[in-house]
Design an enzyme around this catalytic site. Structure first.
Site, PDB file in Angstrom:
ATOM      1  N   SER A  30      31.805  92.242  10.588  1.00  0.00           N
ATOM      2  CA  SER A  30      32.526  93.003  11.613  1.00  0.00           C
ATOM      3  C   SER A  30      31.649  94.102  12.191  1.00  0.00           C
ATOM      4  CB  SER A  30      33.803  93.616  11.021  1.00  0.00           C
ATOM      5  OG  SER A  30      34.703  92.606  10.624  1.00  0.00           O
ATOM      6  N   ARG A  34      29.730  94.160  16.009  1.00  0.00           N
ATOM      7  CA  ARG A  34      30.035  95.301  16.881  1.00  0.00           C
ATOM      8  C   ARG A  34      28.760  96.055  17.250  1.00  0.00           C
ATOM      9  NH1 ARG A  34      34.595  94.062  14.389  1.00  0.00           N
ATOM     10  NH2 ARG A  34      36.631  94.686  15.230  1.00  0.00           N
ATOM     11  N   SER A 181      43.645  91.566  16.960  1.00  0.00           N
ATOM     12  CA  SER A 181      43.156  92.877  17.380  1.00  0.00           C
ATOM     13  C   SER A 181      41.826  92.770  18.109  1.00  0.00           C
ATOM     14  CB  SER A 181      42.989  93.787  16.160  1.00  0.00           C
ATOM     15  OG  SER A 181      41.966  93.301  15.298  1.00  0.00           O
ATOM     16  N   GLN A 182      41.152  91.618  17.998  1.00  0.00           N
ATOM     17  CA  GLN A 182      39.841  91.458  18.644  1.00  0.00           C
ATOM     18  C   GLN A 182      39.931  91.568  20.163  1.00  0.00           C
ATOM     19  OE1 GLN A 182      38.396  87.722  17.099  1.00  0.00           O
ATOM     20  NE2 GLN A 182      37.568  88.652  15.248  1.00  0.00           N
ATOM     21  N   GLU A 347      42.331  89.935   6.760  1.00  0.00           N
ATOM     22  CA  GLU A 347      41.197  89.045   6.523  1.00  0.00           C
ATOM     23  C   GLU A 347      40.934  88.810   5.042  1.00  0.00           C
ATOM     24  OE1 GLU A 347      37.280  91.939   6.715  1.00  0.00           O
ATOM     25  OE2 GLU A 347      37.996  91.018   8.561  1.00  0.00           O
TER      26      GLU A 347
END
Length: 463
Positions: A30, A34, A181-182, A347
């Site tokens: 993650s 990012r 939420s991505q 997750e």
């Protein structure tokens, strides 16, 4: 990145004795992806240290290279990568980005096309065609881009054409991000480059995985951006020239630590994870508390975990960027969670489900209905695989219920992974306690762990 050949099906090792292992976890997927996006948007080169090298991050770097960003691994350490954005600040169009099955690639990279010089086509694995994409594409259309679909609307494959002109005033976008939420994170990551900034609203009733959104906000702010959430479901991103620090250290992937930590609960013994951050934006940071509820003993640098967290709360600044060794000790007994809200850490739900399937009391994991839209329908897959070995499980409207059954009543099976890395590690955890378990396509773990079978075998062999 070294590829490993695994037998298929892969015979899952059984834990024949208590564990006594130290496991070093690769970098967070993650955070890695990012930081890669923010580095591509930065005004200067950025070097990422401890970057995860897995299928998902390789796909992200290939996507960025396709758009004119240079991702250059260092010769002496493949986890150190320098990202050099296009000198002009414009990304290269007229090309195809291949997303594989990586949600962060298919949902974070499209926003970069707003700043491209021509259209960009997106494609991926056939299984990726089933993953929802509509909200991020709807948001980009609200920002002036146009989208042409080759198949079903809101799904891969498609082509995005950047807007000819962008207004100087703040742009307003409203999307329903209930399924992931991505979609919110994908827009927050690129909002700083908009001339007037971004005003973003979530229109749905439910928003999954707020910790991932907070992670995104934290990372944008670390790149000299300015994000705020004036109220739940509403975000403001100010216009800013993004510039990550020239050197960034990527935290270990705490969600990927889950199978290894829980192995000590299943087999008994202890597993230690070095470089565990005292403070983190990762949802996997919730693992120690969850596993304590299931009967584990957890320490951080030898201090009981709850006490360590109280120390952090008394002086947060002193513990920023500090890490230590997290150790979990178990005796083979696992308690169910009862009714438990997993919405902040969906997750890790498959890993928690593995422990729950071996527990002495039932668990009902709530707030994870969105897992139906992940690499596979994880709720249906978990129910199928728990039943396959003789367990009892059922889907709930927003989650999963798992009944307690004696371990002795569980039986060996060839377990399916559905091309989903978390289903593969779920099955490996079951295999510790159920002799004869085999797993199809264990290689799917490459998505986030370069050599999971090797790490798993090493953990079991340490004395």
């Amino acid at each position: 990145m070294t590829e490993h050949a695994y037998p298929d099906p892969w015979p899952a090792p059984v834990a024949s004795r208590p564990l006594n292992a130290t496991v070093t976890i690769p970098g967070s997927k993650s955070l890695s992806n990012r930081f890669l996006i923010l580095a591509a948007l930065s005004t200067r080169p950025v070097t990422l240290h401890g970057l995860l090298r897995s299928r998902d991050t390789e796909l992200m770097m290939e996507a960025l290279n396709t758009l004119g960003v240079h991702c250059t691994p260092h010769d002496d350490d493949e986890t150190t990568v320098t990202i050099t954005p296009p000198q002009s600040g414009r990304f290269h169009g007229g090309t195809t980005v291949y997303c594989g099955l990586a949600g962060t690639v298919m949902r974070f990279v499209p926003g970069l096309v707003l700043y491209a010089d021509s259209p960009v086509r997106f494609d991926g694995d056939k299984q990726a065609y089933q993953r929802p994409m509509g909200p991020i594409l709807d948001g980009l259309e609200q920002l002036g881009a146009s989208v042409t679909y080759e198949g079903e609307r809101g799904r891969l494959p498609f082509t995005i054409t950047p807007p000819e002109h962008t207004p100087a005033t703040r742009q307003h976008v409203a999307i329903d991000s209930s399924s992931s939420s991505q979609f919110i994170s994908g827009l927050l990551l690129i909002g700083s480059r908009l001339a007037g900034g971004l005003d973003l609203t979530h229109t749905g009733e439910h928003l999954p995985s707020m910790p991932h959104i907070r992670m995104t906000m934290h990372d944008v702010d670390a790149a000299d951006g300015h994000t705020s959430m004036p109220e739940p479901g509403h975000w403001i991103v100010e216009h800013a020239q993004l510039a990550l620090p020239e050197d960034i250290n990527v935290e270990p992937d705490l969600s990927n630590a889950a199978p290894f930590l829980e192995a000590a609960m299943i087999a008994s013994g202890s597993v230690s994870i070095p470089n565990w951050p005292y403070t983190t934006t990762q949802p996997g940071g919730l693992l120690p508390d969850i596993l304590q509820h299931m009967g584990a003993n957890v320490t951080l640098d030898g201090t009981p975990f709850d006490e360590a967290m109280r120390l952090v709360q008394t002086d947060p600044h002193a513990y920023t960027h500090r890490s230590g060794t997290l150790t979990l000790t178990g005796d083979g007994t696992i308690h169910g969670l009862g009714n438990y809200d997993m919405s902040a850490a969906g997750e890790i739900a498959p890993s928690i489900a593995a422990a729950a399937a071996l527990a002495d009391s039932p668990s009902a994991l709530h707030g994870i209905g969105h897992l139906r839209g992940h690499e596979t329908n994880r709720l249906a897959a978990l129910v199928s695989e728990i039943k396959r070995i003789g367990g009892v499980a059922r889907e709930l409207p927003d989650g999963l219920a798992i009944d307690a059954v004696p371990r002795a009543s569980l039986h060996a099976a060839v377990m399916e992974t559905y091309a989903d890395h978390r289903m593969a590690t779920f099955a490996a955890m079951i295999g510790l306690a159920v002799p004869g378990t085999e797993i199809r396509n264990i290689a799917t773990t490459r998505k986030t762990i370069p050599d999971f079978p090797g790490m798993w075998a090493d953990m079991l062999s340490q004395r």
